[in-house]
Design a protein around this motif. Structure first.
Motif, PDB file in Angstrom:
ATOM      1  N   VAL A  78       0.867  -1.058   0.066  1.00 50.96           N
ATOM      2  CA  VAL A  78       0.162   0.083  -0.016  1.00 50.96           C
ATOM      3  C   VAL A  78       0.782   1.161  -0.016  1.00 50.96           C
ATOM      4  CG1 VAL A  78      -1.747   1.195   1.310  1.00 50.96           C
ATOM      5  CG2 VAL A  78      -1.901  -1.017   1.129  1.00 50.96           C
ATOM      6  N   LYS A  79       1.944   1.174   0.851  1.00 53.88           N
ATOM      7  CA  LYS A  79       2.934   2.262   0.757  1.00 53.88           C
ATOM      8  C   LYS A  79       3.580   2.487  -0.487  1.00 53.88           C
ATOM      9  CE  LYS A  79       5.927   5.379   2.724  1.00 53.88           C
ATOM     10  NZ  LYS A  79       6.916   5.933   1.737  1.00 53.88           N
ATOM     11  N   ARG A  80       4.063   1.520  -1.215  1.00 58.12           N
ATOM     12  CA  ARG A  80       4.477   1.721  -2.439  1.00 58.12           C
ATOM     13  C   ARG A  80       3.521   2.429  -3.514  1.00 58.12           C
ATOM     14  NH1 ARG A  80       7.157  -2.789  -1.455  1.00 58.12           N
ATOM     15  NH2 ARG A  80       5.580  -4.333  -2.402  1.00 58.12           N
ATOM     16  N   GLN A  81       2.307   1.890  -3.397  1.00 61.48           N
ATOM     17  CA  GLN A  81       1.302   2.460  -4.336  1.00 61.48           C
ATOM     18  C   GLN A  81       0.789   3.905  -4.103  1.00 61.48           C
ATOM     19  OE1 GLN A  81      -2.372  -0.140  -4.727  1.00 61.48           O
ATOM     20  NE2 GLN A  81      -1.112  -1.987  -4.026  1.00 61.48           N
ATOM     21  N   PHE A  82       0.817   4.150  -2.696  1.00 63.27           N
ATOM     22  CA  PHE A  82       0.624   5.562  -2.288  1.00 63.27           C
ATOM     23  C   PHE A  82       1.819   6.471  -2.576  1.00 63.27           C
ATOM     24  CE2 PHE A  82       0.302   8.923   0.942  1.00 63.27           C
ATOM     25  CZ  PHE A  82      -0.795   9.410   0.689  1.00 63.27           C
ATOM     26  N   ASP A  83       3.109   5.930  -2.697  1.00 66.17           N
ATOM     27  CA  ASP A  83       3.931   6.873  -3.041  1.00 66.17           C
ATOM     28  C   ASP A  83       4.012   7.114  -4.519  1.00 66.17           C
ATOM     29  OD1 ASP A  83       5.274   6.927  -0.650  1.00 66.17           O
ATOM     30  OD2 ASP A  83       6.574   5.178  -0.873  1.00 66.17           O
ATOM     31  N   ALA A  84       3.777   6.039  -5.151  1.00 69.42           N
ATOM     32  CA  ALA A  84       3.651   6.289  -6.686  1.00 69.42           C
ATOM     33  C   ALA A  84       2.404   7.116  -7.057  1.00 69.42           C
ATOM     34  CB  ALA A  84       3.290   4.841  -7.327  1.00 69.42           C
ATOM     35  N   MET A 140       3.082  15.694  -5.671  1.00 70.79           N
ATOM     36  CA  MET A 140       3.638  15.975  -4.357  1.00 70.79           C
ATOM     37  C   MET A 140       3.897  14.948  -3.530  1.00 70.79           C
ATOM     38  SD  MET A 140      -0.516  15.676  -3.206  1.00 70.79           S
ATOM     39  CE  MET A 140      -0.481  17.100  -2.009  1.00 70.79           C
ATOM     40  N   SER A 141       4.538  15.326  -2.328  1.00 68.72           N
ATOM     41  CA  SER A 141       5.351  14.332  -1.532  1.00 68.72           C
ATOM     42  C   SER A 141       4.192  13.782  -0.586  1.00 68.72           C
ATOM     43  CB  SER A 141       6.123  15.121  -0.367  1.00 68.72           C
ATOM     44  OG  SER A 141       5.439  15.743   0.452  1.00 68.72           O
ATOM     45  N   VAL A 142       4.587  12.601  -0.132  1.00 65.88           N
ATOM     46  CA  VAL A 142       3.482  11.700   0.782  1.00 65.88           C
ATOM     47  C   VAL A 142       3.254  12.778   2.212  1.00 65.88           C
ATOM     48  CG1 VAL A 142       3.454  10.009   2.323  1.00 65.88           C
ATOM     49  CG2 VAL A 142       4.357   9.508   0.015  1.00 65.88           C
ATOM     50  N   ASN A 143       4.308  13.672   2.454  1.00 62.22           N
ATOM     51  CA  ASN A 143       4.067  14.420   3.733  1.00 62.22           C
ATOM     52  C   ASN A 143       3.206  15.374   3.351  1.00 62.22           C
ATOM     53  OD1 ASN A 143       4.886  15.163   6.297  1.00 62.22           O
ATOM     54  ND2 ASN A 143       5.671  17.084   5.267  1.00 62.22           N
ATOM     55  N   ALA A 144       3.204  15.998   2.195  1.00 60.65           N
ATOM     56  CA  ALA A 144       2.162  17.059   1.621  1.00 60.65           C
ATOM     57  C   ALA A 144       0.910  16.411   1.536  1.00 60.65           C
ATOM     58  CB  ALA A 144       2.446  17.583   0.411  1.00 60.65           C
ATOM     59  N   ALA A 145       0.659  15.261   1.039  1.00 66.56           N
ATOM     60  CA  ALA A 145      -0.866  14.221   0.888  1.00 66.56           C
ATOM     61  C   ALA A 145      -1.216  14.327   2.134  1.00 66.56           C
ATOM     62  CB  ALA A 145      -0.610  13.151   0.127  1.00 66.56           C
ATOM     63  N   VAL A 146      -0.529  13.743   3.233  1.00 64.24           N
ATOM     64  CA  VAL A 146      -0.879  13.450   4.518  1.00 64.24           C
ATOM     65  C   VAL A 146      -1.325  14.653   5.238  1.00 64.24           C
ATOM     66  CG1 VAL A 146      -0.304  12.524   6.830  1.00 64.24           C
ATOM     67  CG2 VAL A 146       0.174  11.281   4.709  1.00 64.24           C
ATOM     68  N   ASN A 147      -0.737  15.718   4.913  1.00 64.72           N
ATOM     69  CA  ASN A 147      -1.130  17.165   5.635  1.00 64.72           C
ATOM     70  C   ASN A 147      -2.187  17.759   5.003  1.00 64.72           C
ATOM     71  OD1 ASN A 147       0.760  18.136   7.710  1.00 64.72           O
ATOM     72  ND2 ASN A 147       2.318  17.608   6.338  1.00 64.72           N
ATOM     73  N   VAL A 148      -2.400  17.300   3.834  1.00 63.94           N
ATOM     74  CA  VAL A 148      -3.725  17.809   2.867  1.00 63.94           C
ATOM     75  C   VAL A 148      -5.012  17.028   3.702  1.00 63.94           C
ATOM     76  CG1 VAL A 148      -5.083  17.705   1.068  1.00 63.94           C
ATOM     77  CG2 VAL A 148      -2.974  18.492   0.859  1.00 63.94           C
ATOM     78  N   PHE A 149      -4.783  15.766   3.807  1.00 63.63           N
ATOM     79  CA  PHE A 149      -5.872  14.856   4.562  1.00 63.63           C
ATOM     80  C   PHE A 149      -6.206  15.341   5.665  1.00 63.63           C
ATOM     81  CE2 PHE A 149      -6.858  11.030   7.149  1.00 63.63           C
ATOM     82  CZ  PHE A 149      -8.127  10.962   6.850  1.00 63.63           C
ATOM     83  N   ILE A 150      -5.118  15.572   6.735  1.00 62.69           N
ATOM     84  CA  ILE A 150      -5.461  15.883   8.109  1.00 62.69           C
ATOM     85  C   ILE A 150      -5.866  17.307   8.207  1.00 62.69           C
ATOM     86  CG2 ILE A 150      -4.062  16.643  10.199  1.00 62.69           C
ATOM     87  CD1 ILE A 150      -2.029  14.273   9.460  1.00 62.69           C
ATOM     88  N   ASN A 151      -5.589  18.081   7.393  1.00 65.84           N
ATOM     89  CA  ASN A 151      -6.149  19.387   7.490  1.00 65.84           C
ATOM     90  C   ASN A 151      -7.525  19.627   6.911  1.00 65.84           C
ATOM     91  OD1 ASN A 151      -4.319  21.293   8.396  1.00 65.84           O
ATOM     92  ND2 ASN A 151      -2.928  21.161   6.653  1.00 65.84           N
ATOM     93  N   ALA A 152      -7.919  18.811   5.800  1.00 61.84           N
ATOM     94  CA  ALA A 152      -9.451  18.546   5.527  1.00 61.84           C
ATOM     95  C   ALA A 152     -10.132  17.964   6.630  1.00 61.84           C
ATOM     96  CB  ALA A 152      -9.466  17.992   4.262  1.00 61.84           C
ATOM     97  N   VAL A 153      -9.728  16.928   7.260  1.00 62.27           N
ATOM     98  CA  VAL A 153     -10.356  16.342   8.458  1.00 62.27           C
ATOM     99  C   VAL A 153     -10.692  17.496   9.391  1.00 62.27           C
ATOM    100  CG1 VAL A 153     -10.358  14.561  10.268  1.00 62.27           C
ATOM    101  CG2 VAL A 153      -9.646  14.142   7.844  1.00 62.27           C
TER     102      VAL A 153
END
Length: 102
Positions: free
Chosen positions: A14-20, A27-40
């Motif tokens: 799952v991590k490899r798929q998410f990275d891709a 965008m970086s994985v860090n940015a994607a997680v931050n987008v998710f967290i901020n939206a929540v």
């Protein structure tokens, strides 16, 4: 603003798929997680349904997510994601400015 590091355990595949996917989004994985967290935090909701109808619900939901056809247009465009980031930064800047005045 002070920041905190988080550690999250994720299945290797799952991590490899998410990275891709993040790379495809530009965008970086860090940015994607931050987008998710901020939206929540901003919407005070998870952007998908979570239920516990039976013991297999979580397993079926994960399987459906992992096998979903990703060939169609993503739910958000890169520009929409970038606007989410800009909005979160504006909100943070305004909040910090208010805190400084107190």
């Amino acid at each position: 603003m002070a920041q905190t590091a988080m550690t999250v355990r994720v299945d290797n595949n799952v991590k490899r798929q998410f990275d891709a996917l993040c790379e495809q989004f530009g965008m970086s994985v860090n940015a994607a997680v931050n987008v998710f967290i901020n939206a929540v935090v901003r919407t005070r909701s998870i952007p998908f349904t979570i239920s516990a109808e039976d013991n297999q619900t979580g397993k079926r939901a994960l399987e459906a997510f992992l096998s979903a056809d990703r060939s169609n247009r993503p739910e958000m465009t890169l520009e929409e994601i970038n606007e989410e980031i800009r909005a979160a930064r504006r909100e943070r800047k305004e909040r910090l400015a208010k805190e400084d005045k107190i």
